[in-house]
Design an enzyme around this catalytic site. Structure first.
Site, PDB file in Angstrom:
ATOM      1  N   GLU A  93       0.776  -1.255   0.005  1.00 43.49           N
ATOM      2  CA  GLU A  93       0.060   0.171  -0.056  1.00 43.49           C
ATOM      3  C   GLU A  93       0.903   1.207   0.047  1.00 43.49           C
ATOM      4  O   GLU A  93       0.695   2.230  -0.593  1.00 43.49           O
ATOM      5  CB  GLU A  93      -0.774  -0.019   1.207  1.00 43.49           C
ATOM      6  N   CYS A 275     -14.416   1.094 -14.032  1.00 41.80           N
ATOM      7  CA  CYS A 275     -14.746   2.409 -13.795  1.00 41.80           C
ATOM      8  C   CYS A 275     -13.735   3.467 -13.919  1.00 41.80           C
ATOM      9  O   CYS A 275     -13.516   4.069 -12.802  1.00 41.80           O
ATOM     10  CB  CYS A 275     -15.595   2.730 -12.750  1.00 41.80           C
ATOM     11  N   CYS A 282     -19.047   0.970 -18.722  1.00 40.47           N
ATOM     12  CA  CYS A 282     -20.347   0.599 -17.936  1.00 40.47           C
ATOM     13  C   CYS A 282     -20.975  -0.619 -18.504  1.00 40.47           C
ATOM     14  O   CYS A 282     -21.813  -1.171 -17.718  1.00 40.47           O
ATOM     15  CB  CYS A 282     -21.247   1.810 -18.384  1.00 40.47           C
ATOM     16  N   CYS A 285     -19.751  -3.372 -16.395  1.00 38.29           N
ATOM     17  CA  CYS A 285     -19.606  -3.291 -15.111  1.00 38.29           C
ATOM     18  C   CYS A 285     -20.569  -4.159 -14.166  1.00 38.29           C
ATOM     19  O   CYS A 285     -22.052  -4.169 -14.342  1.00 38.29           O
ATOM     20  CB  CYS A 285     -20.186  -1.705 -14.556  1.00 38.29           C
ATOM     21  N   CYS A 291     -26.265   2.269 -10.553  1.00 42.00           N
ATOM     22  CA  CYS A 291     -25.395   3.434 -10.749  1.00 42.00           C
ATOM     23  C   CYS A 291     -26.247   4.597 -11.164  1.00 42.00           C
ATOM     24  O   CYS A 291     -26.914   4.319 -12.342  1.00 42.00           O
ATOM     25  CB  CYS A 291     -24.433   2.983 -11.861  1.00 42.00           C
TER      26      CYS A 291
HETATM   27 FE1  SF4 Z   1     -18.830   3.245 -13.209  1.00 43.00          FE
HETATM   28 FE2  SF4 Z   1     -21.328   3.359 -13.003  1.00 43.00          FE
HETATM   29 FE3  SF4 Z   1     -20.224   2.812 -15.409  1.00 43.00          FE
HETATM   30 FE4  SF4 Z   1     -20.152   1.035 -13.310  1.00 43.00          FE
HETATM   31  S1  SF4 Z   1     -21.923   1.859 -14.566  1.00 43.00           S
HETATM   32  S2  SF4 Z   1     -18.673   1.474 -14.821  1.00 43.00           S
HETATM   33  S3  SF4 Z   1     -19.973   2.421 -11.631  1.00 43.00           S
HETATM   34  S4  SF4 Z   1     -20.164   4.770 -14.367  1.00 43.00           S
END
Ligand code: SF4
Length: 474
Positions: A93, A275, A282, A285, A291
């Site tokens: 880290e 993201c 997206c 995701c 979201c």
């Molecule tokens: Fe990011 Fe929302 Fe797109 Fe997922 S859906 S990648 S959380 S902006």
């Protein structure tokens, strides 16, 4: 659950009736009437336990399939010794601060090979402290201030290229503290880690405690800020204390109670690989259905449609400022937002490269150590002095000669200083111009050990020392 609370606290903690609205606390209008601070509007919160549970499950399932194999992750998942897990995560880290994962892997492996445990690092520090009093590295010990130690050199060599050298130094200090004051055992909670270990801030403490010791505590780093701001349409300045506090609350509420370390790593991994800042994926995701930013992009509004009291009326502390409304062309990358950066201040500094022939005939250069706090704390540099703007060369030489003379006690003639050129280096907040002079010296020059730490180094030693990139340019 299970904590013993005073009756007063129990009253504060008591769950409201039921349903998301109740869990979100009093409405803004009710808060206004009672004088209590208004809670953030529902769309900026995670207040529905069922939704939070689904999100956790989806994120962890994605992480289990897609996580990158990283050496500290493997060690944290397989090492039975908790202190060794804590040490590995801590080293990783610290190295990951301001540095890409792909760069860190090699540094981490070399560091762990050299100092595989806290004890090994602490022991090396102690041995070197003892040796420092009579450092035998250089036969010219009369002109060598003995303070720069072998460990510092080793750390710097290992750290070279990672930048922010004070991070390595703090790791050594903290290792010594754990061994000498904490009986060799790392603190087990984020609160104690932050309180007791030098160089361990809130984020690092949360990461070590959750990943190594299983504490259910959240983390907020740049990746998490981006993901949470998008998930909950938080468009106020993401570096402001109010927003940062809100994000920590959210991370602590969201973290999975049974797999906190994996959950935190998953959230960060999502920010790093899906993201991303400029081109988020997206479609891939795992939490896209939660979201708000994506909904806003697809449907023009976040859903569920907020109560008329929610956002945009009366100024919401978490919405984008009215002067920077939603920009359709940016889509989800409308979030997060940062306040515009301040212009860097302009500075000029005179730097003098003093050189001499060492006792073995090799050219040597004088470097001095910067103060232990402030810009480039503790790093070594050629003697440097701030310059007033628009000073002509003749005047600059006089100022520099005066400084060098006062500082070293030698007579320095301004005319013997040779202007070499200028070097520009941009720090995050300073546009720095180094005006570089050189001054060859004859004979053996002995420095007053009472002055700030200084030493003569060959070119090779210079590069192995903790010097900034700016000084390397010089
Ligand atoms: Fe990011 Fe929302 Fe797109 Fe997922 S859906 S990648 S959380 S902006």
């Amino acid at each position: 659950p299970g904590a013993r609370c005073s009756p007063n606290r129990q009253r504060l903690c008591r769950a409201p009736a039921s349903g998301p609205a109740a869990r979100a606390g009093p409405s803004p209008r009710a808060a206004l009437l009672t004088g209590a601070p208004a809670p953030p509007p529902a769309r900026h919160l995670f207040s529905d336990p069922a939704e939070m549970e689904t999100l956790r499950g989806a994120l962890l399932a994605w992480y289990d399939k897609r996580k990158r194999d990283l050496p500290w992750r493997t060690l944290a998942a397989t090492e039975p010794d908790a202190d060794r897990r804590g040490y590995a995560v801590w080293v990783s880290e610290i190295m990951l601060q301001q540095t890409q994962v792909s760069t860190v892997i090699d540094y981490y492996n070399r560091w762990m090979q050299k100092w595989p445990t806290l004890q090994a690092l602490a022991q090396a520090s102690l041995e070197v402290s003892m040796a420092a009093a009579g450092c035998s590295r250089c036969p010219c010990s009369s002109s060598f201030n003995a303070v720069p130690c072998l460990l510092e050199q080793e750390v710097n060599e290992l750290w070279a290229g990672l930048g922010y050298y004070s991070r390595g130094k703090r790791l050594q200090e903290a290792a010594r503290k754990v061994v000498s004051e904490l009986a060799g055992q790392m603190p087990r909670t984020a609160e104690d880690l932050q309180k007791l270990l030098p160089g361990v801030g809130r984020y690092t403490a949360g990461a070590i405690a959750s990943i190594s010791f299983g504490q259910a505590t959240g983390v907020v780093d740049g990746n998490v800020i981006r993901v949470l701001c998008r998930l909950r349409c938080i468009g106020a300045d993401s570096s402001s204390p109010a927003v940062v506090d809100r994000l920590w609350d959210m991370a602590n509420a969201l973290v999975d109670r049974s797999r906190p370390g994996d959950f935190n790593q998953a959230l960060m991994e999502l920010g790093a690989t899906v993201c991303t800042p400029k081109a988020p994926l997206c479609g891939e995701c795992p939490v896209k259905q939660h979201c708000q930013a994506r909904r806003r992009k697809l449907f023009g509004k976040p859903t569920p449609v907020p109560d008329v009291e929610d956002c945009g009326v009366g100024g919401c502390a978490l919405c984008p400022p009215a002067t920077e409304p939603w920009d359709n062309s940016l889509g989800v990358t409308n979030f997060p937002r940062k306040a515009a950066k301040k212009q860097p201040r302009v500075e000029r500094t005179a730097t003098c490269v003093l050189e001499r022939r060492g006792c073995h005939g090799a050219l040597e250069y004088l470097i001095v150590q910067r103060p232990s706090s402030g810009l480039l704390a503790g790093l070594w540099e050629f003697p440097s002095f701030p310059l007033a703007e628009d000073l002509q060369e003749k005047k600059q030489k006089e100022v520099l000669a005066d400084h060098l003379q006062a500082w070293t006690g030698w007579p320095v003639v301004a005319g013997s200083l040779r202007l070499i050129g200028e070097v520009v280096h941009i720090f995050s907040h300073i546009h720095q111009t180094y005006v570089v002079y050189s001054l060859p010296l004859d004979g053996d020059v002995t420095l007053d050990p009472a002055l700030s730490p200084s030493r003569w180094v060959t070119e090779e030693e210079f590069h192995a020392s903790a010097v900034s990139t700016a000084m390397k340019k010089v």
